[in-house]
Design a protein around this motif. Sequence first.
Motif, PDB file in Angstrom:
ATOM      1  N   GLY A   1      -6.635   1.182  -5.710  1.00 25.74           N
ATOM      2  CA  GLY A   1      -6.273   0.280  -4.616  1.00 25.74           C
ATOM      3  C   GLY A   1      -6.051  -1.138  -5.090  1.00 25.74           C
ATOM      4  O   GLY A   1      -6.946  -1.773  -5.599  1.00 25.74           O
TER       5      GLY A   1
ATOM      6  N   VAL B   1      -3.139   5.515  -7.528  1.00 26.84           N
ATOM      7  CA  VAL B   1      -3.601   5.039  -6.227  1.00 26.84           C
ATOM      8  C   VAL B   1      -4.721   4.017  -6.299  1.00 26.84           C
ATOM      9  O   VAL B   1      -5.240   3.614  -5.273  1.00 26.84           O
TER      10      VAL B   1
ATOM     11  N   SER C   1       0.705   1.144  -4.504  1.00 22.63           N
ATOM     12  CA  SER C   1      -0.610   1.753  -4.651  1.00 22.63           C
ATOM     13  C   SER C   1      -1.337   1.597  -3.345  1.00 22.63           C
ATOM     14  O   SER C   1      -1.162   0.616  -2.651  1.00 22.63           O
ATOM     15  N   SER C   2      -2.142   2.576  -2.997  1.00 20.51           N
ATOM     16  CA  SER C   2      -2.819   2.474  -1.708  1.00 20.51           C
ATOM     17  C   SER C   2      -4.282   2.130  -1.898  1.00 20.51           C
ATOM     18  O   SER C   2      -4.696   1.009  -1.722  1.00 20.51           O
ATOM     19  N   GLY C   3      -5.021   3.148  -2.323  1.00 13.64           N
ATOM     20  CA  GLY C   3      -6.435   2.918  -2.580  1.00 13.64           C
ATOM     21  C   GLY C   3      -7.245   2.686  -1.327  1.00 13.64           C
ATOM     22  O   GLY C   3      -8.424   2.412  -1.398  1.00 13.64           O
ATOM     23  N   GLU C   4      -6.627   2.810  -0.175  1.00 12.94           N
ATOM     24  CA  GLU C   4      -7.391   2.569   1.029  1.00 12.94           C
ATOM     25  C   GLU C   4      -8.425   3.659   1.253  1.00 12.94           C
ATOM     26  O   GLU C   4      -9.589   3.411   1.392  1.00 12.94           O
TER      27      GLU C   4
ATOM     28  N   SER D   1       0.807  -1.218   0.000  1.00  9.34           N
ATOM     29  CA  SER D   1       0.000   0.000   0.000  1.00  9.34           C
ATOM     30  C   SER D   1       0.839   1.266   0.000  1.00  9.34           C
ATOM     31  O   SER D   1       0.416   2.288  -0.510  1.00  9.34           O
TER      32      SER D   1
END
Lengths: 497, 559
Positions: free
Chosen positions: B337, B335, B315-318, B311
Amino acid sequence: MSPPTGYNSDTQMVAPVTHDDGIPMVTSSSPTAEHPPLTVDERVLPPNFYDDYLSDTAKRYLPSPIRKVIPLSRIPGILSVFAGLPAPETFPFQQLTMTVSHPDTANRHKSTTLSLEGDVLTDALQYSETGGIPRFVDWLCGLQERYHGRKPEGEGWTLSVGCGSQDVLSKAFTSLLDEGDSVLVEAPVYAGVIPIFALLKCHAAEVCTDASGILADDLEHVLQNWPKDKRRPKLLYTAPYGCNPTGASATLERRLKVLQLARKHNFLILEDDPYFYLYYGDTPRPPSYFQLEKEIAGPIGHVVRFDSFSKILSSGMRLGFVSGPTPIVNAINLVTSSSTLQPSSFSQAVAYSLLSHWGYDGFQQHVDHVAGVYRRKRDLFAAAMRRHLEGLAEWATPEAGMFVWFKLLLPPVPGSDEGDSEDVIVRRALKEKVLALPGTSFFTNGRTSAYVRASFSVLPEEQFDEAMRRLAAIVKDVREEAGRGTGSDLGVNVSRV
Amino acid sequence: MSSNISAPKLAIPASLDRDEQIVEAVSASPMRKEYRTQKPNDNILPSAYYDRYLSATAKQCLPSPFPKALSLSRTPGMLSMSSGLPAPETFPFRGLSVTVSRPDTANRHESSQLEFGGDLLEEALQGSNTGGLPKFVDWLYGLQERYHRRRHDAEEEWSLSVGCGVQDLLSKAFTCLLNEGDSVLVEVPVYPGVIPNFRLLQCHIAEVTTDAEGVVIEDLERVLRTWPKHISMPKFLYTVPYGCNPTGASATLERRLRVLELAREFNFLILEDDPYFYLYYGGSPRPPSYFQLEKETPGSVGHVMRFDSFSKILSSGEYESHFNPPPTRDALIAVLGLRLGFVSGPTPIVAAMNRITSSSTVQPPGLTQAVTYALLNHWGYDGFQQHVDHIASVYSRKRDLFISAMQRHLTGLAEWSIPEAGMFVWFKLLLPPARGSDEGDSEDLIVRRALKENVLALPGTSFFTNGRASAYVRASFSVLPEEHFDEAMRRLAAVVREVRLEGGKSIGYGSTRRVTSRNEPGQHLRLTHHSLFGLFSLIICFPLAYIMTSHYNLVSPLG
């Protein structure tokens, strides 16, 4: 197949249902002047109806303290050093493109290239919530309206996306079931849910099914003779189209009867419907439980529906969604917020950009095509079965999905007058290089069964005939051995060693 | 091991030849006796050892009946009708391509396009293994060998499994390890995302104090040696050893060695949640992970479960919705997720987690695994190293800028340590005493006053299991544009000054609190939530209209 065109509830209406102090009741009378039919709004069960259904676990879930503060950081102009988010400029992905087929059968060979960019996607990804990207969720709500005549507004239900429908199902069971609670399951049942019930230490009561779905009489019998020492069942788990393993699709008549019993005995119907879009029967499809509960007079809010993209877009993508009473879906979302957080927005964006590119009509063409492929496979498979298994097995021809459930006509074994398919499959068929799943896997108590589940989805069509030939040879062998007068000894010889 | 360790920082940079580094570091260190194992020790704990750790749930969770049949169906020549997988020719996806940047800082602006179809796409679209796409998992084993010197072979009884993000894996690990009434050790302040899980499983939580160097050993030792008789001994310690969320602290080697020693003595597992591992930018070489240390110090191997995340690096996408101002279109792609994390730990525990997976998420999503694998495989381990070096340098620069803004405005108003990893600064506001806290309480200041001044950070109370009053604040310097650092600190300083002034005028700072009693046991958590509700009412009266109608394309009044 085309979406149900609106089931005519005037002519086929079963007993209308009225409220009595909030408790739904089945009555035999028609609406009268003093009791005009209730509006949809009035029929929706109130949120507190579900208090008795939610498990202690669901009630223990706390929202993540951080997640609750998120909206604050959306205040325009705020300088937020609040979010624990990584810096987006450090990430390596710049663009994603995918090549997808045209949805309709005629132009299937043509491809389109879609790029994950543009304003639609920018908007779509602006917010990502526990229950899915809002734009994607909206698209799916539109899908539910088209195929089930249900709108989220004013009907008390919510839609939430999960990491596959097994994920959402498992979260629903967690949200609903405490140790010692009871559930009704159709038998045979999708084997993937059996470990969950075992894990939650529930009492699973089996309800018999046949080629037309749940035997309503048996369901009624089970309910009327419910043991006093067991809690009343909270829910019925059923896969009403192309059921795994039986391939059966529940008829309208059965569905109506089951719904009526659900309302009378106040259990929820968990409608697990991954094969809904794989219906290829000759007659128009019966409506889903989710649709029926709205169309048939009576309370609305007993049905929790599970949809899956696994059979129509990609099984590896792991996207499924639940549509059901808001308090239950909220509880599912709380489970998500402490575990998977949200389904991969990457998968959602891929699915959403394809679906919004196709539109609902394109989606319809696509699922028509998919159902057509399965129908052809079914025809070829059923023909191979007839050629080789006539007189050696019994089966009903499925009208949806990818499974045929057939009873091998075997000599009796101890514990089953009808014989046991497990030894036939596990030992003999394996040696002959043909593999299917023995029926015993699909009963919650793992009892002996003469049935076999065969799937015709991935075996190449040109091998259907050979597979059935090999299986037939084995069944003949087993029957011959029994005929040689070793009688029940046979059972002993072949039983699990 | 002797208990009076007084070693200087001893560390191994991941990027360099590690054998060489260890030899050098060890020979220069008084730690040599304790930390010199060059040959990994082979004192692997047997499978049966974990029986005492696995929860009733883990033991009850039946394997799905299908995998066995699936493996049989791979027998050559087998005509298999056993698989319930759909017909792959009906899937509409034919190819996928991703454009990715070069990994190294110098060529970062260049990009390459990776296309994949064929076998990898087919595997991605159809079902695969519970623990992840085999090729991807193999690549990750190689990564663990490179960064933690743990080899996956017959002798090392550990396994790796990919999940739908680290939180998914943590939640499954907790489920596999904890029965109702079991105990856990958590460092405090603690990453609050795990607290609901412990409450859900009805566990006893014992807090262990931390400081800028990680877990305070004396406190851990005290907690363990004075453990109440009527409570079961803790099954594990939950710790974030690099750039801890919220404290920003990275545990020193000395602390790590002592924690490991205590884990072996008291037989608790170490759950090493390490999402900021690759975001280390300290001046000295990094200390090894617990996962590495347990293999390289004398003693049994198999107490550490390590959780890695993509993350923060891919890429995070949270919580995309956090971004304010909103990210550009390119950044949005960035980003998206992936929600992929992986666990490395004792095989019996990982196997139990996989059984939970087979009844829930089934497997991590295939497409995201394939895309990630395509990228990592394209870069190779060296490219990955360049990429994480680049990321660490970005955070290092942000840290420098943020700290200098803090120095300019908060000197004398707050106290802090400078983080060497991650994205957080944890600082104590120097406030007048408040009820329940002699050091004052940052919550009211942040939630009410700072919000009014348009600056938002997270009050420290969120990071304590009992939600106690705290003078601390967590600030993150990752997404606020650098040019706003100064203004954000200026606004915060103004608020602190105001509160101090009021406190000085003895206007009873406590009287501004909505929640007056924080000392009643059992009330803390609920009260915290009340405060959060209060906070929500604020949103409703204050900027609701703006939130509802705001378009992120609007230029922020300050930008």
